[in-house]
Scaffold this active site. Structure first.
Site, PDB file in Angstrom:
ATOM      1  N   ASP A  96       0.861  -1.183   0.000  1.00 33.24           N
ATOM      2  CA  ASP A  96       0.000   0.000   0.000  1.00 33.24           C
ATOM      3  C   ASP A  96       0.897   1.232   0.000  1.00 33.24           C
ATOM      4  O   ASP A  96       2.125   1.121   0.019  1.00 33.24           O
ATOM      5  CB  ASP A  96      -0.977  -0.047   1.178  1.00 33.24           C
ATOM      6  CG  ASP A  96      -0.275   0.059   2.517  1.00 33.24           C
ATOM      7  OD1 ASP A  96       0.957   0.256   2.536  1.00 33.24           O
ATOM      8  OD2 ASP A  96      -0.950  -0.072   3.544  1.00 33.24           O
ATOM      9  N   GLY A  99      -0.500   5.818   2.920  1.00 35.31           N
ATOM     10  CA  GLY A  99      -1.458   6.891   3.192  1.00 35.31           C
ATOM     11  C   GLY A  99      -2.488   6.506   4.236  1.00 35.31           C
ATOM     12  O   GLY A  99      -2.743   7.259   5.178  1.00 35.31           O
ATOM     13  N   ASP A 150      -2.709   8.287  -1.908  1.00 37.62           N
ATOM     14  CA  ASP A 150      -3.985   9.006  -2.019  1.00 37.62           C
ATOM     15  C   ASP A 150      -4.309   9.655  -0.697  1.00 37.62           C
ATOM     16  O   ASP A 150      -3.699   9.348   0.325  1.00 37.62           O
ATOM     17  CB  ASP A 150      -5.111   8.041  -2.402  1.00 37.62           C
ATOM     18  CG  ASP A 150      -5.377   7.016  -1.308  1.00 37.62           C
ATOM     19  OD1 ASP A 150      -4.404   6.608  -0.637  1.00 37.62           O
ATOM     20  OD2 ASP A 150      -6.532   6.623  -1.126  1.00 37.62           O
ATOM     21  N   ASP A 269      -8.077  -7.648   0.472  1.00 34.78           N
ATOM     22  CA  ASP A 269      -7.134  -7.938   1.541  1.00 34.78           C
ATOM     23  C   ASP A 269      -7.843  -7.681   2.849  1.00 34.78           C
ATOM     24  O   ASP A 269      -8.772  -6.872   2.901  1.00 34.78           O
ATOM     25  CB  ASP A 269      -5.918  -7.009   1.448  1.00 34.78           C
ATOM     26  CG  ASP A 269      -6.239  -5.635   1.992  1.00 34.78           C
ATOM     27  OD1 ASP A 269      -5.996  -5.401   3.195  1.00 34.78           O
ATOM     28  OD2 ASP A 269      -6.745  -4.784   1.239  1.00 34.78           O
ATOM     29  N   CYS A 307     -12.592 -29.268   6.004  1.00 36.00           N
ATOM     30  CA  CYS A 307     -11.363 -28.572   5.628  1.00 36.00           C
ATOM     31  C   CYS A 307     -10.188 -29.548   5.596  1.00 36.00           C
ATOM     32  O   CYS A 307     -10.077 -30.443   6.422  1.00 36.00           O
ATOM     33  CB  CYS A 307     -11.081 -27.457   6.623  1.00 36.00           C
ATOM     34  SG  CYS A 307      -9.590 -26.548   6.254  1.00 36.00           S
ATOM     35  N   CYS A 309      -6.970 -28.485   5.691  1.00 33.37           N
ATOM     36  CA  CYS A 309      -5.758 -27.756   6.068  1.00 33.37           C
ATOM     37  C   CYS A 309      -4.981 -28.550   7.122  1.00 33.37           C
ATOM     38  O   CYS A 309      -5.519 -29.459   7.749  1.00 33.37           O
ATOM     39  CB  CYS A 309      -6.119 -26.368   6.574  1.00 33.37           C
ATOM     40  SG  CYS A 309      -6.556 -26.302   8.313  1.00 33.37           S
ATOM     41  N   CYS A 312      -6.717 -28.732  10.580  1.00 32.24           N
ATOM     42  CA  CYS A 312      -7.877 -29.620  10.672  1.00 32.24           C
ATOM     43  C   CYS A 312      -7.469 -31.085  10.531  1.00 32.24           C
ATOM     44  O   CYS A 312      -8.141 -31.981  11.029  1.00 32.24           O
ATOM     45  CB  CYS A 312      -8.915 -29.242   9.623  1.00 32.24           C
ATOM     46  SG  CYS A 312      -9.671 -27.649   9.982  1.00 32.24           S
ATOM     47  N   HIS A 338      -5.637 -22.194   9.474  1.00 31.03           N
ATOM     48  CA  HIS A 338      -6.945 -22.657   9.000  1.00 31.03           C
ATOM     49  C   HIS A 338      -7.743 -21.523   8.353  1.00 31.03           C
ATOM     50  O   HIS A 338      -8.318 -21.694   7.280  1.00 31.03           O
ATOM     51  CB  HIS A 338      -7.767 -23.271  10.134  1.00 31.03           C
ATOM     52  CG  HIS A 338      -9.210 -23.394   9.770  1.00 31.03           C
ATOM     53  ND1 HIS A 338      -9.690 -24.422   8.986  1.00 31.03           N
ATOM     54  CD2 HIS A 338     -10.257 -22.554   9.983  1.00 31.03           C
ATOM     55  CE1 HIS A 338     -10.978 -24.223   8.762  1.00 31.03           C
ATOM     56  NE2 HIS A 338     -11.340 -23.100   9.355  1.00 31.03           N
TER      57      HIS A 338
HETATM   58 ZN   LIG Z   1      -8.832 -26.187   8.433  1.00 36.24          ZN
END
Ligand SMILES: [Zn+2]
Length: 678
Positions: A96, A99, A150, A269, A307, A309, A312, A338
């Site tokens: 960024d 600003g 900006d 984001d 999930c 991941c 998990c 996660h």
């Molecule tokens: Zn997970």
């Protein structure tokens, strides 16, 4: 066309939505959108290894110029050779401009044309962040995508302040571009303009003339309401060129992101996945979990059964609960991992649905659950003093055993849509049956009169919103004729109550209902052909005051037990005359014999409507012009068998018809043209 450093390629736009899928190429990798960028403020996504981020599918990380300017300082990046090498990350980085952080420090900054001066929180020295210094720093950091400096202001700023910020942002954008020189790094500009459509338009027009590689929608998520944000996001996204990425800064929850993708945004984001992880909160396919809660103390379940991941795969809710309660860093790390997975998976699902052109399906399905708290372990109701009242005036929120909410009229006990969620019933019974989508479609370059819907009995707004939803989907796909919805209602408390509980009535999360409640009218900023007017008061008395005669009528009053006068032959007689000789179709949820007879007696033709959750049949009434048109009637008119059944019926006559009149009334029905044709 202005050349771009990103080689942006638009791959698909979803039907019925502005959602887009695209790819572009940065200095480090090929990027697929829509995408989420984890935030690595201090050149680290808090508590996460870059390896984890790669595995989770992060394509771009966001780093903050303001923080990196102060520490370690651009000289370190120059010495090491940029942020990628520094943090061991070989995919893209977006920086960024710095600003936003400076404008969030109200007491230690001052603004001028030259730049924003602020005091370092590390050593107290004053630094002037000019466009040139911002870009010089971002060049040293070596990000793939830089942001032009900006001037951020709150979205709720007044017009004069917003206009002044616009001018400065425009001039700083030009200076930022000049400062980039021939660097191969890409640069995005930021469209400002608070909540003023004209200023947004002006800002976008000015910035789009310059050779930026993408555009961000700035100044949102800083003070406005959710519906204002969504309206302005959609409005601004449409001002931006189709061949450049669009980035909505600092947004947001998974639901916010879904809504913004629907409105044409590609990049997001937010610090939420890691920040909430630190507090023990996780986004899951079973809802939003607060792992501090005691319900997880003995839970051997995975954090999210759907999930894949690493968290998990290996750890139970009980362990994550324990780590959260004890403030252990590992809990933060595991839940953060996660959450980042969850965001990325959601973005991949969204992207895939756009490519396969079933985004709207996914949108409806996800929208219904993404805001949910833990579905398996619902919290106890909050303490009464913090709870929003479930009643207002004569109405209360009713929750069906199936879990959906509707509005109950307390004095009569009558529930609007008791067996099917209100918006689903509205779609099926009114929008689909009336063929609304097809009626709206227009051959290119033709002009048509507005289609007018009389929404009789606004209630909690489901029918009007279902029509608006259908219009927005059609208008996003191609040319449509204008639509004017005229809602009749004498008591706005049911809509007020439902809006207050929009977490239970998701279809009301839209600018329309707020406009109707505050101004009695709403005009879409995104689709100029779409307008909605409220006529307040008793329908029979206010019908004549309607701004336009109807083409379609959604007749959704409380039943004849609760509001008898709306269902009489006299009422329908007046309605029939209000339709004059127009072609009008009326849809209503009832299949009561006496109401059908009242409609026939008033001059309408009457047909069978489709079944709903509650009733095997509903009713459609048509004016002669609608029924006897060249194409014929596309509905199934009541025929001789119905007449025979009516003859045997116990509820043969509308209650208000005097016994003496029964023979002549019966004759009138028997001689109705409906039973003579064919
Ligand atoms: Zn997970």
């Amino acid at each position: 066309m202005i050349p771009s450093r990103l080689n942006f390629r638009l791959e698909a736009v979803a039907t019925g939505s502005r959602a887009r899928a695209a790819t572009f190429r940065t200095l480090h990798n090929e990027v697929r959108t829509p995408l989420f960028m984890p935030v690595g403020t201090q050149a680290t996504v808090k508590a996460q290894l870059t390896r984890t981020l790669e595995d989770a599918g992060s394509q771009i990380l966001l780093a903050n110029t303001y923080h990196l300017l102060l520490r370690p300082g651009p000289e370190v990046f120059r010495h090491i050779g940029g942020i990628h090498n520094f943090m061991s990350w070989d995919r893209s980085v977006l920086t960024d401009s710095g600003g936003f952080q400076i404008f969030s420090l109200p007491h230690s900054r001052s603004m001028s044309e030259a730049g924003a001066a602020f005091q370092s929180y590390l050593d107290g020295r004053t630094i002037l962040l000019s466009p040139e210094l911002s870009i010089e720093t971002q060049k040293a950091i070596g990000s793939d995508i830089m942001m032009a400096l900006d001037q951020c202001i709150p979205s709720t700023a007044d017009e004069a302040a917003a206009r002044a910020a616009l001018g400065i942002t425009q001039r700083w954008a030009a200076r930022s571009l000049a400062a980039r020189g021939d660097s191969p790094q890409s640069m995005f500009a930021i469209v400002q303009g608070a909540l003023f459509p004209d200023l947004r338009r002006e800002s976008a027009a000015g910035l789009c003339e310059m050779p930026f590689d993408g555009f961000a929608i700035g100044g949102l998520a800083v003070g406005e309401s959710k519906s204002e944000r969504e309206d302005m996001c959609e409005f601004t996204a449409q001002l931006l060129p189709a061949d450049r990425p669009r980035y909505l800064m600092g947004v947001g929850t998974p639901l916010d992101i879904l809504e913004a993708v629907h409105r044409g945004v590609d990049m997001f984001d937010c610090i939420m996945p890691t920040q909430l992880a630190q507090r023990g909160a996780a986004f899951t396919s079973r809802g939003f979990l607060q792992l501090r809660r005691g319900v997880y103390k003995f839970s051997q379940e995975k954090l999210d059964p759907e999930c894949a991941c690493p968290t998990c795969a290996r750890y139970s809710r009980a362990y994550l609960h324990h780590l959260t309660k004890t403030g252990e860093t590992l809990g933060w790390q595991l839940i953060g991992k996660h959450n980042i997975h969850f965001y990325h998976r959601l973005m991949r699902e969204i992207r895939q649905s756009i490519l396969e052109d079933r985004f709207m399906e996914l949108y409806r399905e996800k929208r219904a659950f993404l805001h949910e708290p833990d579905a398996d372990n619902p919290s106890r109701p909050q303490k009464p003093k913090r709870k929003k009242s479930l009643a207002l005036g004569a109405y209360e929120v009713h929750t069906a055993p199936e879990g959906f909410a509707s509005i109950r009229h307390i004095p009569s006990g009558e529930i609007m849509h008791s067996r099917t969620p209100p918006i689903e019933e509205a779609r099926g019974l009114y929008v689909e049956q009336s063929n609304l989508a097809e009626r709206l479609r227009l051959a290119p370059d033709t002009i048509a009169e507005p289609l007018v819907i009389w929404d009789v009995g606004l209630g909690a707004g489901a029918n009007a919103m279902a029509a608006i939803e259908a219009y927005e989907a059609e208008a996003a796909a191609g040319p449509v004729r204008p639509l004017h919805i005229i809602s009749f209602e004498n008591d706005l408390d049911s809509l007020r109550l439902a809006v207050r509980h929009s977490d239970k009535f998701l279809y009301l999360r839209h600018g329309g209902p707020a406009g109707i409640l505050s101004d009695g009218a709403w005009q879409s900023r995104t689709f100029p052909g779409l307008s909605w007017t409220l006529v307040q008061g008793d329908f029979l008395a206010t019908m004549a005051a309607a701004p336009a005669p109807p083409d379609l009528i959604f007749y959704d009053m409380f039943s004849s037990k609760t509001s008898a006068e709306q269902w009489t032959a006299v009422a329908f007689h007046r309605l029939f005359h209000a339709c004059a000789s127009r072609s009008v179709e009326l849809f209503t949820y009832t299949c009561s014999t006496s109401i059908r007879v009242a409609l026939l007696a008033a001059g309408f033709f009457v047909a069978k409507g489709r079944s709903t959750g509650e009733k095997l049949e509903t009713t459609i009434a048509l004016t002669p012009a609608a029924c006897l048109a060249d194409k014929g009637c596309r509905h199934e008119l009541l025929a001789a068998d119905w007449l025979a059944k009516w003859h045997r019926s116990g509820a043969k006559f509308p209650a208000e018809i005097h016994v003496d009149e029964h023979p002549s009334f019966e004759q009138r029905i028997r001689e109705h043209r409906q039973f003579q044709v064919r």
